[in-house]
Design an enzyme around this catalytic site. Structure first.
Site, PDB file in Angstrom:
ATOM      1  N   GLN A 156       0.822  -1.223   0.000  1.00  0.00           N
ATOM      2  CA  GLN A 156       0.000   0.000   0.000  1.00  0.00           C
ATOM      3  C   GLN A 156       0.847   1.261   0.000  1.00  0.00           C
ATOM      4  OE1 GLN A 156      -3.218   0.095  -0.398  1.00  0.00           O
ATOM      5  NE2 GLN A 156      -3.672  -2.061  -0.090  1.00  0.00           N
ATOM      6  N   CYS A 193      -8.670  -8.611   4.621  1.00  0.00           N
ATOM      7  CA  CYS A 193      -7.566  -9.564   4.855  1.00  0.00           C
ATOM      8  C   CYS A 193      -6.768  -9.194   6.104  1.00  0.00           C
ATOM      9  CB  CYS A 193      -6.632  -9.671   3.656  1.00  0.00           C
ATOM     10  SG  CYS A 193      -7.428 -10.355   2.204  1.00  0.00           S
TER      11      CYS A 193
HETATM   12  C1  LIG Z   1      -2.908  -6.266  -1.173  1.00  0.00           C
HETATM   13  C2  LIG Z   1      -1.973  -6.431  -0.030  1.00  0.00           C
HETATM   14  C3  LIG Z   1      -1.194  -7.573   0.108  1.00  0.00           C
HETATM   15  C4  LIG Z   1      -1.301  -8.730  -0.839  1.00  0.00           C
HETATM   16  O1  LIG Z   1      -0.963  -8.353  -2.135  1.00  0.00           O
HETATM   17  P1  LIG Z   1      -1.181  -9.396  -3.328  1.00  0.00           P
HETATM   18  O2  LIG Z   1      -1.062  -8.535  -4.542  1.00  0.00           O
HETATM   19  O3  LIG Z   1      -2.557  -9.981  -3.155  1.00  0.00           O
HETATM   20  O4  LIG Z   1      -0.113 -10.422  -3.230  1.00  0.00           O
HETATM   21  C5  LIG Z   1      -0.349  -7.649   1.176  1.00  0.00           C
HETATM   22  N1  LIG Z   1      -0.237  -6.644   2.058  1.00  0.00           N
HETATM   23  C6  LIG Z   1      -0.957  -5.517   1.956  1.00  0.00           C
HETATM   24  C7  LIG Z   1      -0.778  -4.439   2.957  1.00  0.00           C
HETATM   25  C8  LIG Z   1      -1.852  -5.381   0.911  1.00  0.00           C
HETATM   26  O5  LIG Z   1      -2.573  -4.259   0.812  1.00  0.00           O
END
Ligand SMILES: *Cc1c(COP(=O)(O)O)cnc(C)c1O
Length: 416
Positions: free
Chosen positions: A210, A371
């Site tokens: 991010q 997530c």
């Molecule tokens: C989106 C995200 C991930 C995972 O990224 P992928 O592209 O799905 O591998 C990991 N950490 C953070 C903070 C995220 O926003």
């Protein structure tokens, strides 16, 4: 009721026309895309670079004597140099192409982790990590008999350095930190946290998923050992990302996946492995993805990451003010240092219902646990509604969000 006062928003960027998808109405409405924390839209420059690659340059890399193969290899390595420059890594050998953030973290956990983490050792993670920066470490800990310590998150969604320092000890092998929290928007003090980890003899992995699209990142200034990100959150294609690893560490890491392109010699008795970074790039990589990522990095650098950060900051401030002016809206994540993410809950409306109603108004946000289930548990909520900003968002997008929220409140008989 009076119309809400429209605060003057310093609009610094006007990029909407660079993004073909934003020109197409969704359900007959102007698309208001505020789900950039999940993935960003792609500028024409990226889409065209990938398509031009397939039209004019496609061939497998590293293996051919013919011109196209050489040309394709050059484009691929040019992409690596582009990532090196984006992160200000000291050398391009420190850049390994991956499928994305998740694969980068798994690579480090498998390759570096199995050698460096043993029984009784500890891995320190913040309470706001994405599942991608939790689960690979749990899997490693189960295999080697190590354990995870969690740095608590304050009510405002920050890490207190005293709490963090107290968790570091002689058994700490690695600290995993989100540079920017995807659920809260908090920008963590990575440089200071890295310094403290190094004092304790631990390595540091920064999850930059991010961060890279929203601020200038300098891995040498941060002094971190590993940094991972995904291309698709940086206006680039899906299925491509990169791992930065300090050369002194990477050069001694054992291979993770075996196959073509990662070997020096192979016999049925024994194989020897290529130098880094090829040792970690087994098989035919996502060459077109690298070309697209290169174009995305050029695009972002052309606009300027400082300009993007300022633009998104202005939008966030504006959105925050407007959100807090609505009755029954509570922000989750009010850290002093935030990137363009507004996570919130609304009294009497489940985040998923909110997401669905906003969708009917043409406003795309994300609703759920993002997530980060441990973080949601810490705040005692099932999830939040999240509006996350990118360089192409405008004050009109914020106005559409607020107006859709008012409609949702009316529908539920909440609000005023
Ligand atoms: C989106 C995200 C991930 C995972 O990224 P992928 O592209 O799905 O591998 C990991 N950490 C953070 C903070 C995220 O926003």
């Amino acid at each position: 009721m009076n119309a809400p006062a429209v605060a003057s928003v310093p609009v610094l960027l006007d990029l909407r026309n660079d993004f073909p998808i934003l020109q197409h109405p969704v359900k007959g409405r102007r698309l208001v895309y505020l789900d950039n924390g999940a993935t960003t839209q792609k500028p024409a420059a990226v889409i065209e670079a990938e398509s031009r690659y397939y039209e004019r340059s496609n061939a497998n890399i590293h293996r051919g004597v013919h011109w196209l193969s050489q040309h394709s290899t050059d484009l691929y390595e040019q992409g690596r140099e582009s990532v090196r420059r984006l992160l200000n890594a000291a050398r391009s050998e420190e850049i390994v192409f991956t499928r994305g953030t998740t694969e980068g973290i798994n690579l480090v956990a498998h390759s570096w982790g199995r050698g460096a983490v043993g029984p009784g050792d500890e891995i320190v993670l913040t309470g706001m990590e994405h599942h991608s920066n939790i689960v690979p470490w749990q899997m490693l800990c189960e295999q080697v008999g190590a354990s995870i310590k969690v740095v608590p998150v304050t009510d405002s969604g920050e890490i207190r350095l005293e709490d963090y320092r107290a968790l570091l000890g002689p058994r700490t092998r690695l600290v995993g930190i989100a540079h920017v929290s995807n659920a809260l928007g908090t920008i963590n003090p990575v440089q200071e946290m890295t310094r403290l980890a190094h004092e304790a003899g631990a390595k540091v992995l920064v999850d930059g998923a991010q961060a890279v699209a929203h601020k200038v990142v300098d891995v040498q200034a941060l002094d971190c050992d590993f940094y991972v990100f995904s291309g698709h959150k940086l206006y680039g294609p899906t299925g491509i990302g990169a791992l930065y690893a300090r050369y002194g560490i990477l050069k001694d890491m054992p291979p993770w996946q075996g196959g073509g392109d990662m070997i020096h010699t192979v016999s049925f008795e024994r194989s020897t492995y290529a130098d880094v970074p090829q040792r970690f790039e087994a098989g035919t990589p996502n060459i077109a993805g690298v070309v697209g990522l290169d174009a995305a990095i050029r695009y972002v650098r052309g606009v300027g990451l400082d300009a993007i950060a300022a633009h998104e900051h202005a939008l966030l401030e504006h959105a925050t003010e407007q959100l807090l002016a609505l009755p029954g809206v509570r922000l989750i994540g009010t850290a002093g240092q935030k990137a363009g993410i507004a996570s919130f809950v609304v009294d009497g409306i489940h985040p998923h219902d909110l997401g669905t109603i906003l969708d009917t108004e043409g406003v795309a946000i994300r609703a759920g646990h993002h997530c980060a289930m441990p973080l949601m548990a810490r705040f005692g909520i099932p999830g939040t509604a999240r509006a996350s900003f990118a360089a192409y968002n405008t004050p009109d997008d914020v106005a559409a969000l607020i107006s859709a929220l008012r409609k949702a409140q009316k529908l539920f008989g909440t609000g005023s």
